[in-house]
Design a protein around this motif. Structure first.
Motif, PDB file in Angstrom:
ATOM      1  N   LYS A 207      20.610  18.612  62.994  1.00 48.02           N
ATOM      2  CA  LYS A 207      20.985  18.769  64.279  1.00 48.02           C
ATOM      3  C   LYS A 207      20.795  19.858  65.528  1.00 48.02           C
ATOM      4  O   LYS A 207      20.217  19.553  66.318  1.00 48.02           O
ATOM      5  N   TYR A 208      21.426  20.903  64.646  1.00 51.99           N
ATOM      6  CA  TYR A 208      21.211  22.181  65.386  1.00 51.99           C
ATOM      7  C   TYR A 208      19.939  22.487  65.323  1.00 51.99           C
ATOM      8  O   TYR A 208      19.466  23.111  66.558  1.00 51.99           O
ATOM      9  N   ALA A 209      19.378  22.451  64.384  1.00 51.60           N
ATOM     10  CA  ALA A 209      17.759  22.966  64.398  1.00 51.60           C
ATOM     11  C   ALA A 209      16.871  22.503  65.359  1.00 51.60           C
ATOM     12  O   ALA A 209      15.920  22.714  65.925  1.00 51.60           O
ATOM     13  N   ALA A 210      17.190  20.963  65.360  1.00 50.56           N
ATOM     14  CA  ALA A 210      16.274  20.258  66.271  1.00 50.56           C
ATOM     15  C   ALA A 210      16.475  20.415  67.833  1.00 50.56           C
ATOM     16  O   ALA A 210      15.821  20.177  68.844  1.00 50.56           O
ATOM     17  N   SER A 211      17.578  21.077  68.032  1.00 52.01           N
ATOM     18  CA  SER A 211      18.063  21.045  69.427  1.00 52.01           C
ATOM     19  C   SER A 211      18.107  22.441  69.958  1.00 52.01           C
ATOM     20  O   SER A 211      18.567  22.709  71.236  1.00 52.01           O
ATOM     21  N   THR A 212      17.438  23.508  69.084  1.00 56.12           N
ATOM     22  CA  THR A 212      17.625  24.740  69.602  1.00 56.12           C
ATOM     23  C   THR A 212      16.296  25.367  69.681  1.00 56.12           C
ATOM     24  O   THR A 212      15.202  25.062  68.789  1.00 56.12           O
TER      25      THR A 212
END
Length: 633
Positions: free
Chosen positions: A24-29
């Motif tokens: 989730k973090y990787a997809a949104s940063t």
């Protein structure tokens, strides 16, 4: 269901939660955010390409900018080499096989680099850490089979509570002028223990010093190789350096990301580079790459003779690399076999170079921060275990609330202290803190057992200085702000910087810049740290830059400074304290200070929790309570 099957279930819950939050973090940063948070290197340059065994290449890359940024890359980690021109399509997966400073090597499961790697804008992304979870899972499965097949060792039975630990009675009394009574007792217990011994080391009590002396004692009595591990690279590096300084032969296995020049010579990689046979190995690898390059000169459309020639060249390259690898393993085994101590992280205990080694004794330092499944990796390599740490300081980070609630948050150190109190020696004399700083954590966490050594008991910055202060921001309208998943308090940060400018100006009367006191500015919240760093860079404090460190509380565990300033950050009408309720974090924060502790916060918000109400009362009784208004210009 046995002990290890339960741990496997909890580990699986934690892995799923960790993976989901990471994805989730990787997809949104952005790449910039990932780089800042240590999850990417960008930009990078390809420095070398080597043919490897089987169908993969080893690619060496260099981080060309942002060398100051701390990163989370570790040996064995899954990574992706990508082009930022088309990052979603132009990427190839691999595993990190080596890391040193600003260079790393990646094993890619391809036989040649894609064309897009020649177009620039390259980077490396750190993917979700399946490697560590895989190693923990395999170890727990192995341990579970040992139990089920009734082939388990005494040590395992002791650790899971099915057997009482035993001690030798014929050990000579240990005495050392370098250690106090409790430290000597700890070494005595370690020497006599047959399966388990524990050093409980509250802050500043010389746990590492005691551990080093215990290791020297074990080696003197039984010169068998020891494995010394810890949860973090930083903790392993500290121990490696101290062991070496005490005259022990030590090899650091794995690839620490940030390593001093003095420690570099202690790594397995560096010792192998210096080995006389490495010249021949480099020659074989160079020839293998030449054969590979010749093979790749053939086009895709070629006849039978060309195809056979290409096949022959690739086979020759493979055989040369296989021979080079075999020789490297022989060198590594020779070096490792001759050393007294091998050091590694918990997961690094399964590094390919020592995966099949067995040790009489394994020592786990900072065991209070160690996730239990990771501890079993080194434990299954030994007959005897030494645990050292403090379960009243920071615990391991658990991502899943469910796994934590079901028991994953409880460390092996805590379990063993409860199960086998006869194995525990608690160190009580501390060599760090002024008595006024020590008294509160001693009462809250250590049953008033801590004693301040005479060298630090009354040590202050200058005559009549207050060793402990609480500066109350209530009524100042310093309101916290929620930013993403963290919290900041810009007005409190600005006040703290101005307060420190005043303090440093006063300290200049007593100290020159060269001998200026060391200062830590810490906060529980990452966003507040970013705010403090920005204000600091623009302030008069910059002149003391070699003496000031600014970071989260968690990053300071194991460290100390003359002055510690804590920005508590929380200030709200709902009186919420959030994860300040984990009082072990505050134990770490308070006990970093040697001569002066300054706590800045809103007493109304903090006093919601009895712990903080007691802390403020303690400081007020020591005449260290102040309103922030007293320091405002």
């Amino acid at each position: 269901m046995n002990y290890f099957q339960q741990l496997l279930q909890l580990l699986d819950i934690e892995r799923k939660e960790d993976r989901q939050s990471y994805l989730k973090y990787a997809a949104s940063t952005s790449i910039t955010q990932r780089r800042t948070n240590g999850l990417a290197w960008y930009p990078i340059a390809i420095k070398d390409v080597e043919v490897g065994q089987g169908d993969y290449l080893t690619v060496e890359i260099e981080r060309t900018t942002h060398h100051d940024l701390v990163h989370q890359f570790r040996f064995g980690a899954s990574v992706a080499l990508f082009s930022n021109i088309d990052a979603s399509n132009d990427r190839v997966l691999g595993n990190l096989s080596h890391i040193n400073g600003n260079r790393l090597k990646i094993m890619l499961r391809i036989d040649d680099l894609p064309d897009w790697t020649r177009n620039g804008k390259l980077g490396v992304d750190l993917l979700f850490d399946e490697y560590s979870y895989d190693e923990m899972q395999k170890t727990l499965q192995q341990a579970s089979k040992l139990i089920d097949n009734n082939k388990h060792k005494k040590l395992i039975e002791v650790l899971i509570g099915e057997r009482s630990p035993e001690f030798k009675s014929n050990i000579s009394f240990y005495s050392s002028a370098q250690l106090n009574d409790a430290q000597q007792a700890a070494v005595q217990t370690i020497a006599s223990a047959q399966e388990l011994a524990i050093i409980h080391g509250p802050p500043g009590t010389g746990k590492t010093t005691t551990l080093v002396q215990a290791i020297k004692t074990l080696l003197a009595e039984h010169p068998k190789q020891l494995l010394v591990v810890a949860p973090s690279n930083a903790a392993v590096d500290l121990l490696t350096e101290k062991l070496s300084r005490n005259g022990l032969e030590v090899i650091r296995v794995g690839s620490p990301s940030r390593i001093s020049e003095s420690l570099m010579n202690l790594t397995l990689d560096q010792k192998m580079i210096q080995h006389p046979q490495m010249k021949e190995i480099r020659k074989m690898k160079k020839q293998a790459n030449q054969f590979r390059d010749m093979a790749h000169k053939y086009k895709r459309t070629f006849g039978k003779a060309e195809r056979e020639q290409r096949k022959a060249l690739m086979l020759e390259a493979y055989q040369l690399m296989k021979e080079a690898d075999r020789t490297e393993k022989t060198i590594a085994n020779d070096l490792l076999g001759k050393t007294q101590v091998i050091t590694a992280t918990l997961v690094g205990a399964n590094h390919y170079s020592i995966r099949d080694r067995f040790f009489e004794t394994v020592i786990i330092d900072e065991a209070g921060q160690a996730l239990e499944p990771a501890c079993w990796i080194p434990i299954l390599k030994a007959n005897k275990l030494i645990l050292a740490g403090d379960h009243h300081q920071l615990s391991p980070t658990i991502k899943s609330n469910e796994a934590a609630a079901k028991g994953l948050s409880k460390t092996l150190l805590e379990k063993c202290i409860a199960l086998h109190p006869q194995t525990v020696t608690t160190l009580v004399e501390q060599y760090r803190m002024h008595t006024s700083i020590m008294t509160f954590p001693s009462a809250m966490f250590y049953q008033n057992s801590l004693l301040a050594h005479s060298s630090v008991a009354n040590d202050v910055l200058f005559e009549d200085d207050e060793a402990i202060q609480f500066i109350d921001t209530v009524g100042c309208a310093f309101e916290e702000k929620n930013i993403d998943t963290s919290i900041s308090n810009p007005e409190e940060a600005a006040f703290l910087i101005q307060y420190l400018i005043q303090l440093c100006s006063k300290l200049e009367i007593y100290y020159t810049i060269d001998f200026f006191p060391s200062i830590a500015i810490i906060s529980p919240y990452a966003e507040q740290i970013l705010t403090l760093k920005e204000l600091y860079q623009q302030s008069l404090l910059i002149k003391y830059k070699n003496k000031i460190s600014i970071n989260t509380i968690d990053s300071f565990q194991g460290q100390e400074r003359d002055i510690v300033c804590i920005s508590m950050t929380r200030s709200n009408t709902e009186h919420k304290v959030g994860f300040l309720s984990d009082i072990r974090r505050m134990n770490v924060a308070i006990t970093r200070a040697k001569k002066k502790l300054i706590v800045v916060g809103d007493s109304t918000t903090l006093s919601t929790l009895p712990f903080y109400r007691n802390l403020i009362d303690h400081i007020e009784k020591a005449d260290g309570y102040h309103s922030a208004w007293e320091f405002m210009e």
